[in-house]
Design a protein around this motif. Sequence first.
Motif, PDB file in Angstrom:
ATOM      1  N   MET A 245       0.859  -1.191   0.000  1.00  0.00           N
ATOM      2  CA  MET A 245       0.000   0.000   0.000  1.00  0.00           C
ATOM      3  C   MET A 245       0.897   1.242   0.000  1.00  0.00           C
ATOM      4  O   MET A 245       1.794   1.373   0.819  1.00  0.00           O
ATOM      5  CB  MET A 245      -0.905   0.015   1.226  1.00  0.00           C
ATOM      6  N   SER A 246       0.646   2.138  -0.943  1.00  0.00           N
ATOM      7  CA  SER A 246       1.461   3.344  -1.037  1.00  0.00           C
ATOM      8  C   SER A 246       1.041   4.361   0.024  1.00  0.00           C
ATOM      9  O   SER A 246      -0.128   4.428   0.407  1.00  0.00           O
ATOM     10  CB  SER A 246       1.312   3.965  -2.432  1.00  0.00           C
ATOM     11  N   GLU A 247       2.017   5.106   0.488  1.00  0.00           N
ATOM     12  CA  GLU A 247       1.724   6.134   1.484  1.00  0.00           C
ATOM     13  C   GLU A 247       1.049   7.325   0.828  1.00  0.00           C
ATOM     14  O   GLU A 247       1.365   7.694  -0.305  1.00  0.00           O
ATOM     15  CB  GLU A 247       3.011   6.587   2.159  1.00  0.00           C
ATOM     16  N   THR A 248       0.101   7.927   1.541  1.00  0.00           N
ATOM     17  CA  THR A 248      -0.551   9.149   1.066  1.00  0.00           C
ATOM     18  C   THR A 248       0.281  10.345   1.504  1.00  0.00           C
ATOM     19  O   THR A 248       0.530  10.534   2.689  1.00  0.00           O
ATOM     20  CB  THR A 248      -1.973   9.282   1.645  1.00  0.00           C
ATOM     21  N   ARG A 249       0.735  11.100   0.515  1.00  0.00           N
ATOM     22  CA  ARG A 249       1.600  12.242   0.817  1.00  0.00           C
ATOM     23  C   ARG A 249       0.762  13.469   1.172  1.00  0.00           C
ATOM     24  O   ARG A 249      -0.224  13.764   0.498  1.00  0.00           O
ATOM     25  CB  ARG A 249       2.500  12.563  -0.373  1.00  0.00           C
ATOM     26  N   THR A 250       1.133  14.155   2.231  1.00  0.00           N
ATOM     27  CA  THR A 250       0.475  15.400   2.615  1.00  0.00           C
ATOM     28  C   THR A 250       1.328  16.567   2.150  1.00  0.00           C
ATOM     29  O   THR A 250       2.459  16.746   2.610  1.00  0.00           O
ATOM     30  CB  THR A 250       0.283  15.477   4.144  1.00  0.00           C
ATOM     31  N   TRP A 251       0.786  17.337   1.208  1.00  0.00           N
ATOM     32  CA  TRP A 251       1.524  18.466   0.643  1.00  0.00           C
ATOM     33  C   TRP A 251       1.196  19.754   1.399  1.00  0.00           C
ATOM     34  O   TRP A 251       0.079  19.944   1.875  1.00  0.00           O
ATOM     35  CB  TRP A 251       1.151  18.678  -0.826  1.00  0.00           C
ATOM     36  N   ILE A 252       2.185  20.606   1.475  1.00  0.00           N
ATOM     37  CA  ILE A 252       1.951  21.989   1.898  1.00  0.00           C
ATOM     38  C   ILE A 252       1.765  22.810   0.631  1.00  0.00           C
ATOM     39  O   ILE A 252       2.624  22.800  -0.254  1.00  0.00           O
ATOM     40  CB  ILE A 252       3.132  22.531   2.721  1.00  0.00           C
TER      41      ILE A 252
END
Length: 344
Positions: free
Chosen positions: A1-8
């Motif tokens: 499962m790929s990680e969900t990236r949190t963008w600024i």
Amino acid sequence: MSETRTWIEADLIVRDAGELLTCARTGATSGARSALGVIPGGAVAAREGRVVWVGPTSALKEEVRLARGGQEVDAEGRVVMPGLVECHAHVAFAGDRSDEFQLRVSGASYQEIGAAGGGIMSTVHATCDASDEVLRALTRKRLDYFLRFGVTTVEAKSGYGLLQDQEIRILEVYRDVAATHTVDVIPTLLAAHVLPVEYLDRPDEYIKMVIKKMIPAAAKHHLARFCDAFCEQGAFTVEQCRRVLEAGLEHGLLPKLHADQLSYLGGTEMAAALGAVSVDHLDHVSEAGIVALAAPDEGNRVPVAVLLPGATFFLGEGGYAPARRLLEAGARVALSTDLNPGSS
């Protein structure tokens, strides 16, 4: 499962700075001095006028995303730093007092020039004779000059009107210019600068007029953030300045004070007891004044010591403020230009 990236998300990115200065308080060597917070090869991201991320450019693409329609700027190895704050300036005035520099070289003192009709009163007459349009143009030009040197905020004083309609007019000039200029203008009411000719033999009546009329008018129309006074021989006493600053506080204007510039009167101690935002000049500050400016912040505001070495240099009448002694005592020290037509 790929990680969900949190963008600024940012609408402005400045990258590839040779050095990015954050002026972080981490790494302080004392209570009065802090490290610059240098990030080599740094980048900064902002959104809606607020910084949302700082760090090395190498980490930028992994953490920050530019919003649609945003702007990305390549600093090309330049230094990127917060805008400078000019915290003591007299910006709105007309006239020219360059002849006074020659008088000083010839030995005339600041007080002697003033007594002969020069000095502040010379600028008052020229400023009162100038139109609103001229004052706005001159103010814009001076703010443009500040901006060229990286100054993005200017505390701008009145003080060259003295009578109520003229003092309010100067504050209105600041309001009008600030509405369209890049530089943030923070206005200060300095009605208690010197006595106008109409009140030369009635100083207490003038102070009463400042307290009862000028301060309420400036506060009512939100024309000033601060209230200032000139505590000096030939200007106003400690007690007169106290009354002005206390009246300002009653109307929501935070106190500042010109003190101990040409002589010692004790204004610094008085301003510190009132919780002034700053005490400025301090060429002749006493040891008790230094102690008051270095007091620990225990819920009461302790003034910043604003030093104006340019004025001391131009006047050529004595030693400079004891900057090193203030720092070693633990005072917070700021430098400013004291932009004005006659002494800096």
